[in-house]
Design a protein around this motif. Structure first.
Motif, PDB file in Angstrom:
ATOM      1  N   ALA A 213      82.358  39.582 -93.926  1.00 18.11           N
ATOM      2  CA  ALA A 213      83.609  39.219 -94.389  1.00 18.11           C
ATOM      3  C   ALA A 213      84.698  39.207 -93.315  1.00 18.11           C
ATOM      4  O   ALA A 213      85.911  39.056 -93.493  1.00 18.11           O
ATOM      5  CB  ALA A 213      84.232  40.159 -95.728  1.00 18.11           C
ATOM      6  N   GLY A 214      84.257  39.218 -91.890  1.00 13.74           N
ATOM      7  CA  GLY A 214      85.184  39.116 -90.869  1.00 13.74           C
ATOM      8  C   GLY A 214      85.923  40.423 -90.611  1.00 13.74           C
ATOM      9  O   GLY A 214      86.800  40.395 -89.676  1.00 13.74           O
ATOM     10  N   LEU A 215      85.488  41.251 -91.435  1.00 17.87           N
ATOM     11  CA  LEU A 215      86.410  42.818 -91.096  1.00 17.87           C
ATOM     12  C   LEU A 215      85.479  43.593 -90.158  1.00 17.87           C
ATOM     13  O   LEU A 215      84.174  43.767 -90.095  1.00 17.87           O
ATOM     14  CB  LEU A 215      86.522  43.339 -92.668  1.00 17.87           C
ATOM     15  CG  LEU A 215      87.230  42.708 -93.566  1.00 17.87           C
ATOM     16  CD1 LEU A 215      86.969  43.460 -94.866  1.00 17.87           C
ATOM     17  CD2 LEU A 215      88.582  42.430 -93.208  1.00 17.87           C
ATOM     18  N   VAL A 216      86.116  44.579 -89.624  1.00 21.22           N
ATOM     19  CA  VAL A 216      85.595  45.395 -88.493  1.00 21.22           C
ATOM     20  C   VAL A 216      84.957  46.684 -89.337  1.00 21.22           C
ATOM     21  O   VAL A 216      85.346  47.773 -89.010  1.00 21.22           O
ATOM     22  CB  VAL A 216      86.194  45.722 -87.268  1.00 21.22           C
ATOM     23  CG1 VAL A 216      85.617  46.566 -86.183  1.00 21.22           C
ATOM     24  CG2 VAL A 216      87.109  44.498 -86.701  1.00 21.22           C
ATOM     25  N   GLU A 217      84.117  46.413 -90.256  1.00 24.61           N
ATOM     26  CA  GLU A 217      83.674  47.648 -91.003  1.00 24.61           C
ATOM     27  C   GLU A 217      82.200  47.672 -91.141  1.00 24.61           C
ATOM     28  O   GLU A 217      81.576  48.704 -90.710  1.00 24.61           O
ATOM     29  CB  GLU A 217      84.248  47.452 -92.503  1.00 24.61           C
ATOM     30  CG  GLU A 217      85.590  47.350 -92.489  1.00 24.61           C
ATOM     31  CD  GLU A 217      86.601  47.392 -93.904  1.00 24.61           C
ATOM     32  OE1 GLU A 217      85.875  47.462 -94.934  1.00 24.61           O
ATOM     33  OE2 GLU A 217      87.698  47.126 -94.034  1.00 24.61           O
ATOM     34  N   GLY A 272      76.888  34.309 -88.920  1.00 25.59           N
ATOM     35  CA  GLY A 272      75.490  34.628 -88.679  1.00 25.59           C
ATOM     36  C   GLY A 272      75.253  35.907 -88.865  1.00 25.59           C
ATOM     37  O   GLY A 272      75.992  36.806 -89.251  1.00 25.59           O
ATOM     38  N   GLY A 273      73.959  36.217 -88.826  1.00 23.89           N
ATOM     39  CA  GLY A 273      73.416  37.798 -88.981  1.00 23.89           C
ATOM     40  C   GLY A 273      73.671  38.094 -90.358  1.00 23.89           C
ATOM     41  O   GLY A 273      73.662  37.513 -91.384  1.00 23.89           O
ATOM     42  N   LEU A 274      74.155  39.419 -90.326  1.00 20.50           N
ATOM     43  CA  LEU A 274      74.535  39.959 -91.722  1.00 20.50           C
ATOM     44  C   LEU A 274      75.651  39.259 -92.154  1.00 20.50           C
ATOM     45  O   LEU A 274      75.753  39.671 -93.515  1.00 20.50           O
ATOM     46  CB  LEU A 274      74.715  41.512 -91.329  1.00 20.50           C
ATOM     47  CG  LEU A 274      73.555  42.367 -90.658  1.00 20.50           C
ATOM     48  CD1 LEU A 274      74.191  43.807 -90.420  1.00 20.50           C
ATOM     49  CD2 LEU A 274      72.721  42.827 -91.968  1.00 20.50           C
ATOM     50  N   ALA A 275      76.499  38.859 -91.642  1.00 22.41           N
ATOM     51  CA  ALA A 275      77.722  38.252 -92.256  1.00 22.41           C
ATOM     52  C   ALA A 275      77.171  37.112 -93.225  1.00 22.41           C
ATOM     53  O   ALA A 275      77.942  36.461 -94.053  1.00 22.41           O
ATOM     54  CB  ALA A 275      78.810  37.891 -91.287  1.00 22.41           C
ATOM     55  N   ASN A 276      75.959  36.545 -93.030  1.00 24.75           N
ATOM     56  CA  ASN A 276      75.452  35.265 -93.603  1.00 24.75           C
ATOM     57  C   ASN A 276      74.611  35.702 -94.677  1.00 24.75           C
ATOM     58  O   ASN A 276      74.054  34.677 -94.989  1.00 24.75           O
ATOM     59  CB  ASN A 276      74.891  34.384 -92.501  1.00 24.75           C
ATOM     60  CG  ASN A 276      74.996  33.106 -93.318  1.00 24.75           C
ATOM     61  OD1 ASN A 276      75.812  32.791 -93.906  1.00 24.75           O
ATOM     62  ND2 ASN A 276      73.921  32.170 -92.829  1.00 24.75           N
ATOM     63  N   THR A 277      74.439  36.947 -94.963  1.00 26.61           N
ATOM     64  CA  THR A 277      73.512  37.223 -96.263  1.00 26.61           C
ATOM     65  C   THR A 277      74.084  37.225 -97.415  1.00 26.61           C
ATOM     66  O   THR A 277      75.390  36.978 -97.498  1.00 26.61           O
ATOM     67  CB  THR A 277      73.003  38.576 -95.963  1.00 26.61           C
ATOM     68  OG1 THR A 277      74.392  39.592 -96.064  1.00 26.61           O
ATOM     69  CG2 THR A 277      72.429  39.039 -94.648  1.00 26.61           C
ATOM     70  N   PRO A 278      73.330  36.941 -98.558  1.00 24.60           N
ATOM     71  CA  PRO A 278      73.784  36.618 -99.863  1.00 24.60           C
ATOM     72  C   PRO A 278      74.962  37.693-100.178  1.00 24.60           C
ATOM     73  O   PRO A 278      76.024  37.288-100.899  1.00 24.60           O
ATOM     74  CB  PRO A 278      72.827  36.446-100.745  1.00 24.60           C
ATOM     75  CG  PRO A 278      71.541  36.118 -99.793  1.00 24.60           C
ATOM     76  CD  PRO A 278      71.955  36.654 -98.566  1.00 24.60           C
ATOM     77  N   LYS A 279      74.547  38.942 -99.874  1.00 20.27           N
ATOM     78  CA  LYS A 279      75.467  40.012-100.601  1.00 20.27           C
ATOM     79  C   LYS A 279      76.860  40.153 -99.588  1.00 20.27           C
ATOM     80  O   LYS A 279      78.023  40.211-100.137  1.00 20.27           O
ATOM     81  CB  LYS A 279      74.757  41.265-100.216  1.00 20.27           C
ATOM     82  CG  LYS A 279      75.428  42.711-100.531  1.00 20.27           C
ATOM     83  CD  LYS A 279      75.930  42.670-102.033  1.00 20.27           C
ATOM     84  CE  LYS A 279      76.896  44.061-102.522  1.00 20.27           C
ATOM     85  NZ  LYS A 279      77.001  43.782-103.840  1.00 20.27           N
ATOM     86  N   ALA A 280      76.772  39.562 -98.171  1.00 13.34           N
ATOM     87  CA  ALA A 280      77.911  39.587 -97.466  1.00 13.34           C
ATOM     88  C   ALA A 280      78.869  38.780 -97.820  1.00 13.34           C
ATOM     89  O   ALA A 280      80.218  38.506 -97.898  1.00 13.34           O
ATOM     90  CB  ALA A 280      77.319  39.254 -96.173  1.00 13.34           C
ATOM     91  N   ARG A 281      78.175  37.361 -98.408  1.00 15.41           N
ATOM     92  CA  ARG A 281      79.040  36.356 -98.868  1.00 15.41           C
ATOM     93  C   ARG A 281      79.679  36.657-100.383  1.00 15.41           C
ATOM     94  O   ARG A 281      80.725  36.268-100.372  1.00 15.41           O
ATOM     95  CB  ARG A 281      78.148  35.083 -99.156  1.00 15.41           C
ATOM     96  CG  ARG A 281      77.557  34.393 -97.712  1.00 15.41           C
ATOM     97  CD  ARG A 281      78.833  34.210 -96.638  1.00 15.41           C
ATOM     98  NE  ARG A 281      78.315  33.503 -95.673  1.00 15.41           N
ATOM     99  CZ  ARG A 281      78.938  33.426 -94.362  1.00 15.41           C
ATOM    100  NH1 ARG A 281      80.289  34.119 -94.234  1.00 15.41           N
ATOM    101  NH2 ARG A 281      78.545  32.829 -93.362  1.00 15.41           N
TER     102      ARG A 281
END
Length: 302
Positions: A213-217, A272-281
């Protein structure tokens, strides 16, 4: 003229010729290049270390939950875990790294060392090291200057930013700074300090920056913990005489080369990467909805 920190070999040569300790050329650089007094520098190093210790303590005692819901007191959970796989000291290192970084994610006060995204690494490693070896604050302050010199060289020849070189440039640089600082604090010579930096870079090379989600978390917080562990293991190897094989300046050059060739989607874009997984979206959509201000309906025209 002060040393300009273009590469590690020049730093090593300078210390060999002058007999100075590693931190002293960095101190001279700050005085000459930044126009600061020595007293000012020591005072601010002391203040920075206090803030680091406060971030660790805050994360271990206060409620660390972020608006996104992705941050939820990980540091305290690890510190108080009923089942442990680590020694007490190692467990505390991990808990402190998580805690200090969670303070950043929850909008608390941290030291960007070298960035806010990597703000759990130096605090956790230095506080744990100080506890283990009963080191005086002055030695820690000197090691912060050593860490700063390491960062200067990496910045010149590669990058310290995830948006430029991926997470290898951000948590990787912080881990390299920490490992060098550790070896310095424990009396390692210049070669051992730089070997620790080289080994750390080798271990962190290629790590992408893919914040959910673009957050530094996520995954940034847990990467701070793993980077702190790598810093400790690299320092141990260097102090034991393990050979990095590839010289430290060449490791930094490799860091820069990998960062340049890394695809844009792996450089803090959340594409990309983890940020592009279904859960991340799914999380991204929820976060965006939470951040939208619902404005009151405008009155209709009479």
């Amino acid at each position: 003229m002060s040393l300009l920190f273009n590469d590690f070999i020049s730093w090593e040569k300078h210390c060999a010729e002058t007999g100075e300790q590693l931190y002293q050329p960095v101190l001279a650089y700050e005085i000459e290049q930044k126009g600061r007094t020595e007293a000012f520098i020591w005072q601010n190093l002391a203040r920075a270390y206090v803030v680091m210790k406060e971030a660790v303590q805050t994360g271990l005692t206060d409620d660390m939950r972020s608006r996104s819901g992705m941050v939820n007191n990980s540091g305290k959970k690890v510190a108080n875990a009923p089942v442990t796989v680590l020694s007490g000291e190692f467990q505390m290192l991990v808990a402190r790294a998580l805690s200090a970084k969670e303070v950043n994610s929850c909008m608390g006060r941290v030291v960007a060392a070298p960035t806010a995204g990597a703000s759990g690494i130096l605090p956790s490693t230095l506080t744990t090291l100080q506890d283990l070896h009963q080191l005086p604050d002055q030695k820690i302050h000197e090691s912060l200057l050593v860490a700063a010199g390491i960062a200067l060289i990496i910045e010149q020849n590669a990058s310290l930013a995830g948006a430029v070189g991926g997470c290898q440039a951000e948590t990787g640089s912080a881990a390299a700074m920490a490992s060098g600082a550790i070896v310095y604090c424990l009396g390692g010579d210049v070669e051992q300090v730089f070997t620790a930096v080289a080994i750390t870079i080798q271990c962190m090379l290629g790590l992408v920056c893919d914040p959910v989600a673009g957050l530094v978390e996520v995954p940034c917080i847990v990467r701070n913990a793993s980077a702190a562990a790598i810093a400790f293991s690299s320092a141990q190897m260097a102090l034991a005489g393990v050979n990095a094989v590839i010289p430290v300046d060449q490791c930094v050059a490799a860091l820069g080369e990998v960062g340049e060739s890394m695809e844009r989607r792996y450089k803090e874009t959340a594409e990309g990467g983890l940020a592009n997984t279904p859960k991340a979206r799914e999380i991204e959509k929820l976060v965006l909805v939470q951040d939208v201000d619902i404005l009151p309906d405008e009155p209709e025209e009479p």
